[in-house]
Write a protein that holds these residues in place. Structure first.
Motif, PDB file in Angstrom:
ATOM      1  N   LYS A  52      21.199 -87.433  -2.500  1.00 20.88           N
ATOM      2  CA  LYS A  52      20.864 -86.559  -1.276  1.00 20.88           C
ATOM      3  C   LYS A  52      19.469 -86.916  -0.606  1.00 20.88           C
ATOM      4  CE  LYS A  52      24.123 -83.327  -3.192  1.00 20.88           C
ATOM      5  NZ  LYS A  52      24.056 -81.928  -3.759  1.00 20.88           N
ATOM      6  N   LEU A  53      19.314 -86.546   0.669  1.00 18.17           N
ATOM      7  CA  LEU A  53      17.994 -86.448   1.315  1.00 18.17           C
ATOM      8  C   LEU A  53      18.067 -85.395   1.912  1.00 18.17           C
ATOM      9  CD1 LEU A  53      18.197 -89.970   2.859  1.00 18.17           C
ATOM     10  CD2 LEU A  53      17.113 -89.366   0.708  1.00 18.17           C
ATOM     11  N   ARG A  54      16.378 -84.712   2.241  1.00 17.89           N
ATOM     12  CA  ARG A  54      16.280 -83.829   2.903  1.00 17.89           C
ATOM     13  C   ARG A  54      15.436 -84.351   4.178  1.00 17.89           C
ATOM     14  NH1 ARG A  54      12.941 -78.470   0.062  1.00 17.89           N
ATOM     15  NH2 ARG A  54      11.133 -79.594   1.478  1.00 17.89           N
ATOM     16  N   LYS A  55      15.097 -83.657   5.121  1.00 21.65           N
ATOM     17  CA  LYS A  55      14.654 -83.813   6.428  1.00 21.65           C
ATOM     18  C   LYS A  55      13.476 -84.497   5.986  1.00 21.65           C
ATOM     19  CE  LYS A  55      13.755 -82.448  11.061  1.00 21.65           C
ATOM     20  NZ  LYS A  55      13.678 -81.309  11.934  1.00 21.65           N
ATOM     21  N   GLY A  56      13.224 -85.747   6.628  1.00 21.74           N
ATOM     22  CA  GLY A  56      12.240 -86.640   6.595  1.00 21.74           C
ATOM     23  C   GLY A  56      12.179 -87.749   5.662  1.00 21.74           C
ATOM     24  N   GLN A  57      13.234 -87.447   4.602  1.00 25.23           N
ATOM     25  CA  GLN A  57      13.257 -88.155   3.397  1.00 25.23           C
ATOM     26  C   GLN A  57      14.039 -89.663   3.842  1.00 25.23           C
ATOM     27  OE1 GLN A  57      14.920 -86.002   0.127  1.00 25.23           O
ATOM     28  NE2 GLN A  57      12.825 -84.859  -0.297  1.00 25.23           N
ATOM     29  N   ALA A  58      13.563 -90.641   3.383  1.00 25.64           N
ATOM     30  CA  ALA A  58      14.293 -91.864   3.800  1.00 25.64           C
ATOM     31  C   ALA A  58      14.490 -92.838   2.427  1.00 25.64           C
ATOM     32  CB  ALA A  58      13.658 -92.687   4.832  1.00 25.64           C
ATOM     33  N   ILE A  59      15.564 -93.493   2.573  1.00 24.66           N
ATOM     34  CA  ILE A  59      15.788 -94.533   1.259  1.00 24.66           C
ATOM     35  C   ILE A  59      16.106 -95.835   2.207  1.00 24.66           C
ATOM     36  CG2 ILE A  59      18.293 -93.804   1.095  1.00 24.66           C
ATOM     37  CD1 ILE A  59      17.944 -94.504  -1.694  1.00 24.66           C
ATOM     38  N   ASP A  60      15.639 -96.786   1.755  1.00 28.86           N
ATOM     39  CA  ASP A  60      16.035 -98.254   2.198  1.00 28.86           C
ATOM     40  C   ASP A  60      15.814 -99.470   1.160  1.00 28.86           C
ATOM     41  OD1 ASP A  60      16.469-100.435   3.626  1.00 28.86           O
ATOM     42  OD2 ASP A  60      14.737-100.443   4.916  1.00 28.86           O
ATOM     43  N   MET A  61      16.764 -99.777   0.648  1.00 31.36           N
ATOM     44  CA  MET A  61      17.111-100.769  -0.564  1.00 31.36           C
ATOM     45  C   MET A  61      18.121-101.842  -0.317  1.00 31.36           C
ATOM     46  SD  MET A  61      17.378 -98.080  -3.580  1.00 31.36           S
ATOM     47  CE  MET A  61      15.903 -97.022  -4.093  1.00 31.36           C
ATOM     48  N   ARG A  62      17.661-102.978  -0.834  1.00 30.67           N
ATOM     49  CA  ARG A  62      18.596-104.201  -0.722  1.00 30.67           C
ATOM     50  C   ARG A  62      18.845-104.471  -1.930  1.00 30.67           C
ATOM     51  NH1 ARG A  62      14.822-107.991   1.563  1.00 30.67           N
ATOM     52  NH2 ARG A  62      15.195-107.108   3.659  1.00 30.67           N
ATOM     53  N   CYS A  63      20.233-104.574  -2.240  1.00 33.95           N
ATOM     54  CA  CYS A  63      20.840-104.627  -3.414  1.00 33.95           C
ATOM     55  C   CYS A  63      21.407-106.103  -3.589  1.00 33.95           C
ATOM     56  CB  CYS A  63      21.803-103.675  -3.442  1.00 33.95           C
ATOM     57  SG  CYS A  63      21.252-102.120  -3.045  1.00 33.95           S
ATOM     58  N   ILE A  64      21.269-106.609  -4.771  1.00 34.18           N
ATOM     59  CA  ILE A  64      21.852-107.931  -4.839  1.00 34.18           C
ATOM     60  C   ILE A  64      22.817-107.719  -5.763  1.00 34.18           C
ATOM     61  CG2 ILE A  64      21.337-110.167  -5.437  1.00 34.18           C
ATOM     62  CD1 ILE A  64      18.451-108.774  -4.133  1.00 34.18           C
ATOM     63  N   ALA A  65      24.185-107.854  -5.253  1.00 32.30           N
ATOM     64  CA  ALA A  65      25.274-107.902  -6.346  1.00 32.30           C
ATOM     65  C   ALA A  65      25.736-109.049  -7.005  1.00 32.30           C
ATOM     66  CB  ALA A  65      26.311-107.397  -5.763  1.00 32.30           C
ATOM     67  N   LYS A  66      25.892-109.269  -8.280  1.00 32.21           N
ATOM     68  CA  LYS A  66      26.085-110.600  -8.967  1.00 32.21           C
ATOM     69  C   LYS A  66      27.409-110.427  -9.837  1.00 32.21           C
ATOM     70  CE  LYS A  66      21.400-111.504  -9.012  1.00 32.21           C
ATOM     71  NZ  LYS A  66      20.192-111.238  -9.769  1.00 32.21           N
ATOM     72  N   LYS A  67      27.842-111.492 -10.304  1.00 40.13           N
ATOM     73  CA  LYS A  67      28.927-111.942 -11.023  1.00 40.13           C
ATOM     74  C   LYS A  67      28.537-111.607 -12.466  1.00 40.13           C
ATOM     75  CE  LYS A  67      31.634-115.842 -11.967  1.00 40.13           C
ATOM     76  NZ  LYS A  67      32.225-116.606 -11.669  1.00 40.13           N
ATOM     77  N   GLY A  68      29.512-110.915 -13.077  1.00 39.20           N
ATOM     78  CA  GLY A  68      29.123-110.651 -14.621  1.00 39.20           C
ATOM     79  C   GLY A  68      29.973-110.128 -15.122  1.00 39.20           C
ATOM     80  N   ILE A  69      29.984-109.975 -16.687  1.00 41.28           N
ATOM     81  CA  ILE A  69      31.024-109.341 -17.514  1.00 41.28           C
ATOM     82  C   ILE A  69      30.520-108.312 -18.273  1.00 41.28           C
ATOM     83  CG2 ILE A  69      32.260-111.346 -17.856  1.00 41.28           C
ATOM     84  CD1 ILE A  69      31.038-111.648 -20.614  1.00 41.28           C
ATOM     85  N   ALA A  70      31.376-107.307 -18.440  1.00 44.04           N
ATOM     86  CA  ALA A  70      30.908-106.073 -19.499  1.00 44.04           C
ATOM     87  C   ALA A  70      30.538-106.111 -20.659  1.00 44.04           C
ATOM     88  CB  ALA A  70      32.240-105.236 -19.242  1.00 44.04           C
ATOM     89  N   LYS A  71      30.511-107.246 -21.371  1.00 43.44           N
ATOM     90  CA  LYS A  71      29.711-107.658 -22.537  1.00 43.44           C
ATOM     91  C   LYS A  71      28.175-107.434 -22.303  1.00 43.44           C
ATOM     92  CE  LYS A  71      31.527-110.609 -25.765  1.00 43.44           C
ATOM     93  NZ  LYS A  71      31.666-111.926 -26.530  1.00 43.44           N
ATOM     94  N   GLU A  72      27.785-107.678 -20.953  1.00 43.99           N
ATOM     95  CA  GLU A  72      26.377-107.641 -20.847  1.00 43.99           C
ATOM     96  C   GLU A  72      26.310-106.355 -20.378  1.00 43.99           C
ATOM     97  OE1 GLU A  72      25.042-110.717 -18.082  1.00 43.99           O
ATOM     98  OE2 GLU A  72      22.914-109.973 -18.285  1.00 43.99           O
ATOM     99  N   HIS A  73      26.915-105.624 -19.565  1.00 46.10           N
ATOM    100  CA  HIS A  73      26.443-104.243 -19.170  1.00 46.10           C
ATOM    101  C   HIS A  73      27.863-103.733 -18.670  1.00 46.10           C
ATOM    102  CE1 HIS A  73      24.886-100.783 -16.955  1.00 46.10           C
ATOM    103  NE2 HIS A  73      23.875-100.991 -17.576  1.00 46.10           N
ATOM    104  N   ALA A  74      28.073-102.455 -19.015  1.00 49.29           N
ATOM    105  CA  ALA A  74      29.335-101.839 -18.588  1.00 49.29           C
ATOM    106  C   ALA A  74      29.607-101.613 -17.304  1.00 49.29           C
ATOM    107  CB  ALA A  74      29.262-100.370 -19.440  1.00 49.29           C
ATOM    108  N   LYS A  75      28.591-101.853 -16.262  1.00 46.25           N
ATOM    109  CA  LYS A  75      28.616-101.705 -14.995  1.00 46.25           C
ATOM    110  C   LYS A  75      29.980-102.835 -14.259  1.00 46.25           C
ATOM    111  CE  LYS A  75      24.844-104.478 -13.815  1.00 46.25           C
ATOM    112  NZ  LYS A  75      23.275-104.365 -13.272  1.00 46.25           N
ATOM    113  N   TRP A  76      30.000-103.806 -15.114  1.00 42.30           N
ATOM    114  CA  TRP A  76      30.795-104.941 -15.002  1.00 42.30           C
ATOM    115  C   TRP A  76      32.292-104.723 -15.504  1.00 42.30           C
ATOM    116  CZ3 TRP A  76      25.841-107.355 -15.681  1.00 42.30           C
ATOM    117  CH2 TRP A  76      25.324-107.889 -14.581  1.00 42.30           C
ATOM    118  N   ALA A  77      32.432-103.666 -16.102  1.00 45.45           N
ATOM    119  CA  ALA A  77      34.049-103.305 -16.661  1.00 45.45           C
ATOM    120  C   ALA A  77      34.936-103.252 -15.327  1.00 45.45           C
ATOM    121  CB  ALA A  77      33.871-102.091 -17.272  1.00 45.45           C
TER     122      ALA A  77
END
Lengths: 165, 333
Positions: free
Chosen positions: B152-177
């Motif tokens: 959530k952002l309030r007035k004047g707050q900003a967010i700028d992110m470059r996200c690199i998505a990769k192939k993986g398996i849930a054994k390494e991290h649950a985000k790949w489940a």
């Protein structure tokens, strides 16, 4: 009152010279300081430098016995192969153990009656499981399509009924 | 008893529910070890896509960079056609963020109004050229088409992110489940007595509600007048695969089977030294419908059912000739 307060903060952020410029980029990884000592989790499934997937050791004290050490594998394969092998006539002993839970490895010990080498028994077992899985896969895909069509038909019928009503 | 004696008893599926979220099915005439291995593989080893590296260009929100990076990592992305991506550890590119092994998404938002602004998963925009159109798009299932809220952002707050998505398996991290949950059960009536039900009163049956529907699907309740069959083994398995959204439920099951087959094929290859899985692996990667791994391509050509590997089957021409190296050739024999 409340509004002006928000505005003042907003101005502060806009004027902050550090806010919009971050060079070089800040990289963020999931690793925190507490995790620095932990081995990477990819070590659970990626072989170490020069490591072999399977190490085969003949058991000299017992005839027709081989101990296979599977590296970077776990119960998924260990239980599958050892239990499946027990269903063959020519197997007299088959079991696996994980020597230490923190190391992704297991040892499979297989003894046969001599009509087949333990290695061939494991190979044959793997082939049979692959075939079994193919059958499940085919059956699953057919059933999935059927059921999907049925469920979509039911949904369409419901929509139609609602329209008539 | 040899496994071949079972003859016509082949594993078959029966689908109970099939939709975009869930595959609820029974497999009959199967065995516990393979069913459980499939369950484990679907949980932890089916490849999907998830954000793995985040470049923070700007973050004036109240949340720390790491906090947002973690949220981004857990954001489900559409993972159909992940097979077309190379594993980033095997990729030749320098910082593992080329179009062959990754999908780059940009999250850029700034709050200019007086109201608090929510940044949603739908605000992730693909910057790179992924191998297919859908691959890497955020999963959006809600009616408003927003996806999950990231900051959530309030007035004047900003967010700028470059996200690199990769192939993986849930054994390494649950985000790949790929699956949110996998229900797995056999013998709901406890006819095999694998369960020892805990009870306080006189009768466990009074305290444990029976799942009548499943018990009916599994051949009815226990017959009390018959003697207990000590040789009985579980043969029917209830699978309830629920997806996170990145892969369809049937894709999770099919890919799980494929991954398990490839695992076994690699064992065969390692032990025989012959890449006989070549044919098998190709078959496994293309949809199994074409029979590559099926009965005709892989199955009963004799070479697999007789232990001798005799005759002119695929082994004869392999890289390690079997005739030259007898099986007992290893030291100690």
């Amino acid at each position: 009152m409340e509004g002006s307060k928000i505005l003042r903060t907003a101005k502060l952020i806009n004027d902050n010279p550090n806010a919009q410029k971050r060079v070089p980029y800040h990289y963020v990884s999931h690793k925190t300081a507490a995790e620095e000592n932990l081995p990477g989790r990819f070590e659970l499934f990626i072989l170490d430098e020069g490591q072999q997937k399977i190490e085969v050791r003949e058991e000299t004290k017992v005839p027709n016995t081989t101990v296979f050490t599977f590296n970077k594998e776990d119960h998924t394969l260990g239980n599958l192969i050892s239990q499946r092998l027990l269903k063959y006539d020519f197997i007299t002993f088959s079991a696996y153990k994980v020597p230490h839970p923190l190391f992704a490895t297991f040892e499979l010990r297989v003894t046969t009656d001599g009509s087949i080498t333990p290695k061939d028994a494991v190979v044959r077992c793997c082939k049979d499981v692959i075939q079994d899985l193919s059958k499940v896969s085919l059956s699953f895909q057919g059933e999935w399509l059927n059921q999907k069509i049925i469920e979509e038909g039911q949904r369409d019928a419901e929509v139609r009924d609602q329209g008539n009503y | 008893m040899d496994i071949d004696d079972f003859g016509p008893k082949e594993p078959t599926c029966r689908m109970l529910e099939a939709n975009d979220k869930r595959a609820y099915f029974i497999v009959r005439d199967w065995n516990l070890e393979t069913a459980n291995s499939l369950r484990r593989v679907m949980l932890a080893e089916v490849p999907t896509l998830a954000i793995d590296t985040v470049e923070v260009i700007d973050n004036t929100s109240v949340l720390a960079d790491e906090f947002i990076a973690h949220r981004l990592g857990l954001t489900p992305l559409i993972a159909e056609d992940v097979d077309k991506l190379v594993d980033f550890r095997d990729c030749d590119c320098e910082d593992s963020r080329c179009d062959n092994c990754s999908v780059t998404l940009r999250l850029k938002a700034k709050c200019t109004g007086n109201d608090v602004m929510k940044v949603y998963a739908r605000d992730l925009v693909i910057e790179s050229m992924p191998p297919s159109d859908k691959l890497g798009q955020p999963v959006i299932t809600d009616a408003d088409g927003l996806g999950s809220c990231i900051v959530k952002l309030r007035k004047g707050q900003a967010i700028d992110m470059r996200c690199i998505a990769k192939k993986g398996i849930a054994k390494e991290h649950a985000k790949w489940a790929p699956s949110a949950a996998i229900g797995f059960e056999y013998d709901p009536a406890n006819k095999l007595h694998h369960l020892d039900l805990w009870y306080e009163g006189d009768d466990p049956k009074k305290e444990w509600p029976a799942d009548e529907v499943r018990i009916d699907l599994d051949g009815g309740p226990e017959k009390t007048d018959e003697p207990f069959n000590y040789d009985a083994v579980p043969e029917r398995f209830f699978f309830d695969v629920e997806t996170v959204g990145g892969l369809s439920p049937d894709a999770i099951v099919n890919n799980g089977i494929k991954v398990l087959q490839q695992k076994l094929a690699s064992v065969i290859k390692e032990l025989t030294g012959v890449d006989e899985a070549n044919a098998g692996l190709d078959g496994a990667q293309s949809p199994a419908m074409d029979g590559g791994f099926g009965n005709d391509g892989y199955g009963n050509d004799g070479g697999y059912t007789t232990p001798g590997y005799g005759g002119g089957n695929a082994y004869a021409g392999g890289t390690t000739p079997y005739g030259a190296t007898p099986y007992g050739g290893a030291p100690g024999w």
